[in-house]
Design an enzyme around this catalytic site. Structure first.
Site, mmCIF file in Angstrom:
data_model
loop_
_atom_site.group_PDB
_atom_site.id
_atom_site.type_symbol
_atom_site.label_atom_id
_atom_site.label_comp_id
_atom_site.label_asym_id
_atom_site.label_seq_id
_atom_site.Cartn_x
_atom_site.Cartn_y
_atom_site.Cartn_z
ATOM 1 N N TRP A 132 3.154 5.905 -0.133
ATOM 2 C CA TRP A 132 4.374 6.931 -0.728
ATOM 3 C C TRP A 132 5.470 6.793 0.478
ATOM 4 C CZ3 TRP A 132 5.717 12.473 0.768
ATOM 5 C CH2 TRP A 132 6.952 12.917 0.032
ATOM 6 N N ASP A 158 -4.045 4.807 -1.545
ATOM 7 C CA ASP A 158 -3.434 5.424 -2.599
ATOM 8 C C ASP A 158 -2.234 4.726 -3.121
ATOM 9 O OD1 ASP A 158 -3.348 7.971 -4.556
ATOM 10 O OD2 ASP A 158 -1.401 8.216 -3.185
ATOM 11 N N TYR A 180 6.533 4.184 -6.499
ATOM 12 C CA TYR A 180 6.790 4.186 -5.313
ATOM 13 C C TYR A 180 7.345 2.826 -5.040
ATOM 14 C CZ TYR A 180 3.013 7.800 -4.141
ATOM 15 O OH TYR A 180 2.525 8.943 -4.200
#
Length: 319
Positions: A21, A49, A54
């Site tokens: 992220w 992740d 994103y």
């Protein structure tokens, strides 16, 4: 590295995991991403992740390229994606949300970007008021039965929305959500510690918590203003600047002072505090530089360093 079960499932994730992220495809290019993913793997991290939203899918492309380039054994690590926001710059109605169509399309697009045959974890990135929860549960169940997804879960859903997903799954003999990915840190505790409390016992829910540093607020870097090269100085992060109101700044300064007294970097201490919660399956780390990531790994040792009274002081300093 410590490993923890993802709730009541048999999947064991590293207590510290690594996410994309904000950084991948934005602040972090392929070279730095490769360096950090390799270091994370060397330190025992087995969960990486990501999400369709994103950097409009670019973060997944970067991560997929790096994981393929490193040639890590596929059965040794887990990767996730999330569906809701879409990857298009200006998504049309069928390119976002949690409809059966978008859940299906987004999964296959993520598989292609990440260069994998299946997603270990697949999250509903937010609740979708435009789609019945039952439709989303059926869509996730289908992907699992097709072998495209192993575990599905939610992110930032309310406890009641998660309960509804379980009711649907139980009524129709479908696969229920295994995990939730909530924000959790010293400044944001209510949902994980209070709202979700019954879900751990009722459903064996696991959590893959994000933002353990409260988007950097708990590192101390914003105690005296916003540095020009920081995340909060970037366009699009004005919403984070609102967290720097007067009373919060005073709490952050008090917390940083206590961290200094204890001889631990504020960010490392904040991550260690999250690790103390037995309902946290894994703490998601994010970093734009290798040095940041390596410092974060020190949280594993720090989490075992102090007595309960000291941890209570730490929590109280930021309350």
């Amino acid at each position: 590295m410590q490993y923890r079960r993802l709730g009541s499932s048999g999947l064991q994730l590293s207590a510290l995991s690594f996410g994309a992220w904000v950084t991948f495809g934005n602040q972090v290019g392929r070279g730095a991403a490769r360096e950090m993913i390799a270091a994370a793997w060397d330190h025992g991290v087995n969960f990486f992740d990501n999400a369709e939203g994103y950097s409009n899918g670019e973060a997944e492309k970067v991560m997929g390229d790096v994981l393929a380039d490193l040639r890590l054994p596929r059965d040794g690590w887990c990767v996730s994606s999330k569906v809701f926001f879409g990857s298009a710059v200006d998504p049309r109605p069928t390119q976002k949300g949690l409809s059966r169509k978008h859940v299906h399309d987004a999964c296959h697009a993520a598989l292609k970007r990440l260069r994998v045959d299946y997603l270990d974890l697949y999250f509903c990135h937010r609740p979708d008021p435009q789609t019945p929860i039952a439709e989303t549960v059926w869509a996730m169940d289908t992907l699992i039965r097709q072998g495209k997804v192993l575990y599905w879960g939610t992110s930032e859903w309310s406890a009641e929305e998660i309960r509804e997903a379980h009711r649907v799954a139980q009524a129709h003999n479908l696969v229920a959500p295994t995990m939730e990915q909530p924000q959790y840190n010293l400044l944001d505790r209510q949902r994980v510690e209070v709202e979700y409390a019954p879900l751990y016992a009722d459903y064996g829910m696991g959590t893959t918590i994000f933002s353990p540093l409260a988007s950097g607020l708990l590192t101390g870097k914003y105690n005296d203003g916003i540095p020009a090269d920081s995340r909060l100085a970037q366009d699009g992060y004005e919403w984070l600047q609102r967290n720097l109101r007067g009373d919060r700044i005073e709490k952050l300064r008090a917390y940083s002072a206590l961290a200094a007294e204890l001889g631990v970097a504020p960010g490392t201490l904040a991550i260690a505090w999250c690790l103390r919660n037995p309902h946290v399956s894994t703490v998601m780390l994010g970093a734009s530089r290798l040095s940041q990531l390596l410092q974060n790994f020190e949280a594993l040792e720090v989490s075992q360093r102090f007595d309960d009274a000291t941890w209570q002081r730490i929590a109280a300093s930021a309350a």
